[in-house]
Write a protein that holds these residues in place. Structure first.
Motif, PDB file in Angstrom:
ATOM      1  N   TYR A  26       7.447  -0.116  15.782  1.00 20.20           N
ATOM      2  CA  TYR A  26       8.329   0.544  14.821  1.00 20.20           C
ATOM      3  C   TYR A  26       9.301  -0.469  14.207  1.00 20.20           C
ATOM      4  O   TYR A  26       9.553  -0.457  12.997  1.00 20.20           O
ATOM      5  CB  TYR A  26       9.092   1.678  15.506  1.00 20.20           C
ATOM      6  N   VAL A  27       9.813  -1.374  15.033  1.00 24.90           N
ATOM      7  CA  VAL A  27      10.715  -2.418  14.528  1.00 24.90           C
ATOM      8  C   VAL A  27       9.976  -3.311  13.528  1.00 24.90           C
ATOM      9  O   VAL A  27      10.523  -3.647  12.468  1.00 24.90           O
ATOM     10  CB  VAL A  27      11.312  -3.246  15.688  1.00 24.90           C
ATOM     11  N   LEU A  28       8.731  -3.670  13.840  1.00 29.39           N
ATOM     12  CA  LEU A  28       7.941  -4.465  12.897  1.00 29.39           C
ATOM     13  C   LEU A  28       7.784  -3.738  11.559  1.00 29.39           C
ATOM     14  O   LEU A  28       7.911  -4.345  10.498  1.00 29.39           O
ATOM     15  CB  LEU A  28       6.551  -4.752  13.466  1.00 29.39           C
ATOM     16  N   GLU A  33       9.362  -3.218   5.849  1.00 28.30           N
ATOM     17  CA  GLU A  33       9.888  -2.448   4.718  1.00 28.30           C
ATOM     18  C   GLU A  33      11.123  -3.111   4.125  1.00 28.30           C
ATOM     19  O   GLU A  33      11.276  -3.167   2.895  1.00 28.30           O
ATOM     20  CB  GLU A  33      10.191  -1.014   5.168  1.00 28.30           C
ATOM     21  N   VAL A  34      12.005  -3.622   4.973  1.00 25.93           N
ATOM     22  CA  VAL A  34      13.194  -4.321   4.487  1.00 25.93           C
ATOM     23  C   VAL A  34      12.783  -5.521   3.639  1.00 25.93           C
ATOM     24  O   VAL A  34      13.325  -5.744   2.551  1.00 25.93           O
ATOM     25  CB  VAL A  34      14.103  -4.745   5.670  1.00 25.93           C
ATOM     26  N   ILE A  35      11.814  -6.280   4.112  1.00 30.53           N
ATOM     27  CA  ILE A  35      11.338  -7.443   3.353  1.00 30.53           C
ATOM     28  C   ILE A  35      10.774  -7.008   2.001  1.00 30.53           C
ATOM     29  O   ILE A  35      11.053  -7.621   0.967  1.00 30.53           O
ATOM     30  CB  ILE A  35      10.285  -8.221   4.172  1.00 30.53           C
ATOM     31  N   GLY A  36       9.978  -5.952   2.005  1.00 27.56           N
ATOM     32  CA  GLY A  36       9.405  -5.459   0.753  1.00 27.56           C
ATOM     33  C   GLY A  36      10.456  -5.065  -0.257  1.00 27.56           C
ATOM     34  O   GLY A  36      10.352  -5.388  -1.448  1.00 27.56           O
ATOM     35  N   TYR A  37      11.488  -4.358   0.193  1.00 26.38           N
ATOM     36  CA  TYR A  37      12.558  -3.966  -0.725  1.00 26.38           C
ATOM     37  C   TYR A  37      13.331  -5.175  -1.228  1.00 26.38           C
ATOM     38  O   TYR A  37      13.741  -5.217  -2.391  1.00 26.38           O
ATOM     39  CB  TYR A  37      13.509  -2.962  -0.062  1.00 26.38           C
ATOM     40  N   ALA A  38      13.511  -6.188  -0.387  1.00 22.50           N
ATOM     41  CA  ALA A  38      14.191  -7.409  -0.830  1.00 22.50           C
ATOM     42  C   ALA A  38      13.353  -8.122  -1.887  1.00 22.50           C
ATOM     43  O   ALA A  38      13.886  -8.587  -2.897  1.00 22.50           O
ATOM     44  CB  ALA A  38      14.448  -8.332   0.361  1.00 22.50           C
ATOM     45  N   GLU A  39      12.045  -8.183  -1.669  1.00 23.30           N
ATOM     46  CA  GLU A  39      11.171  -8.830  -2.657  1.00 23.30           C
ATOM     47  C   GLU A  39      11.210  -8.111  -4.000  1.00 23.30           C
ATOM     48  O   GLU A  39      11.104  -8.739  -5.043  1.00 23.30           O
ATOM     49  CB  GLU A  39       9.730  -8.863  -2.140  1.00 23.30           C
ATOM     50  N   ASP A  40      11.374  -6.787  -3.950  1.00 23.54           N
ATOM     51  CA  ASP A  40      11.436  -5.988  -5.175  1.00 23.54           C
ATOM     52  C   ASP A  40      12.827  -5.983  -5.804  1.00 23.54           C
ATOM     53  O   ASP A  40      13.005  -5.473  -6.913  1.00 23.54           O
ATOM     54  CB  ASP A  40      11.031  -4.541  -4.896  1.00 23.54           C
ATOM     55  N   GLY A  51      19.468   0.779   8.105  1.00 25.62           N
ATOM     56  CA  GLY A  51      19.870   1.741   9.134  1.00 25.62           C
ATOM     57  C   GLY A  51      18.720   2.093  10.057  1.00 25.62           C
ATOM     58  O   GLY A  51      18.890   2.184  11.277  1.00 25.62           O
ATOM     59  N   SER A  52      17.514   2.278   9.489  1.00 26.41           N
ATOM     60  CA  SER A  52      16.331   2.569  10.307  1.00 26.41           C
ATOM     61  C   SER A  52      15.968   1.381  11.192  1.00 26.41           C
ATOM     62  O   SER A  52      15.576   1.552  12.344  1.00 26.41           O
ATOM     63  CB  SER A  52      15.137   2.910   9.423  1.00 26.41           C
ATOM     64  N   LEU A  53      16.103   0.172  10.634  1.00 31.13           N
ATOM     65  CA  LEU A  53      15.821  -1.028  11.416  1.00 31.13           C
ATOM     66  C   LEU A  53      16.799  -1.151  12.588  1.00 31.13           C
ATOM     67  O   LEU A  53      16.399  -1.411  13.719  1.00 31.13           O
ATOM     68  CB  LEU A  53      15.883  -2.269  10.527  1.00 31.13           C
ATOM     69  N   LYS A  54      18.081  -0.939  12.314  1.00 33.45           N
ATOM     70  CA  LYS A  54      19.086  -0.998  13.382  1.00 33.45           C
ATOM     71  C   LYS A  54      18.802   0.039  14.464  1.00 33.45           C
ATOM     72  O   LYS A  54      18.890  -0.258  15.658  1.00 33.45           O
ATOM     73  CB  LYS A  54      20.489  -0.761  12.812  1.00 33.45           C
ATOM     74  N   THR A  59      16.950   1.365  19.892  1.00 34.25           N
ATOM     75  CA  THR A  59      16.040   2.080  20.784  1.00 34.25           C
ATOM     76  C   THR A  59      15.285   1.097  21.663  1.00 34.25           C
ATOM     77  O   THR A  59      15.174   1.287  22.876  1.00 34.25           O
ATOM     78  CB  THR A  59      15.046   2.938  19.967  1.00 34.25           C
ATOM     79  N   PHE A  60      14.763   0.030  21.054  1.00 32.97           N
ATOM     80  CA  PHE A  60      14.043  -0.984  21.820  1.00 32.97           C
ATOM     81  C   PHE A  60      14.969  -1.656  22.830  1.00 32.97           C
ATOM     82  O   PHE A  60      14.596  -1.854  23.990  1.00 32.97           O
ATOM     83  CB  PHE A  60      13.415  -2.012  20.883  1.00 32.97           C
TER      84      PHE A  60
END
Length: 141
Positions: A26-28, A33-40, A51-54, A59-60
């Motif tokens: 899930y972290v991966l 997704e964060v990387i994709g949004y940064a690229e865009d 927030g989802s990544l955090k 959780t991990f």
């Protein structure tokens, strides 16, 4: 999608190993997704996804740590999760193929999966997904 309980069973994993692998995958996915949004250049969506990544990292972290008190300060310290590391990494490789975003397969290639039956099930599921996308989207899939 490949059935994760089926993969867990094929790899002989415990429930704890499966949950740890799912949480890491899930972290991966969220980091992908964060990387994709940064690229865009989509900073609003990136901000929301952080927030989802955090949450995924928290959780991990709870699976591999515990709270310790030193004086008045509470700290998070490592706690052995009590899993077989090799088997858990094998699960991460398996789960990451379809649930780890684009980072999952890049960092944990299917060629590293030692159980050929599990690898074949993953490849078959990927082929079904690709075929369905191609039918829906045409040649752009």
């Amino acid at each position: 999608m490949t059935d994760q309980p089926r993969l867990s069973q094929l790899l002989g994993a415990t429930n704890e190993e499966s949950v740890l692998a799912e949480d890491f995958t899930y972290v991966l996915l969220k980091f992908s997704e964060v990387i994709g949004y940064a690229e865009d250049g989509n900073w609003r969506s990136l901000h929301e996804k952080i927030g989802s990544l955090k949450a995924g990292l928290d959780t991990f972290d709870r699976k591999i740590s515990e709270t310790a008190t030193y004086g008045d300060e509470k700290l998070s310290v490592y706690r052995d999760p009590g899993v077989d590391a090799h088997r858990t990494v094998q699960l991460i490789i398996a789960y990451a193929q379809q649930n780890g975003g684009r980072l999952g397969p890049a960092l944990f290639p299917i060629e590293e999966l030692e159980n050929e039956q599990a690898a074949e099930e993953i490849r078959a599921a990927q082929a079904r997904t690709h075929s369905a996308r191609k039918r829906l989207l045409g040649d752009s899939a």
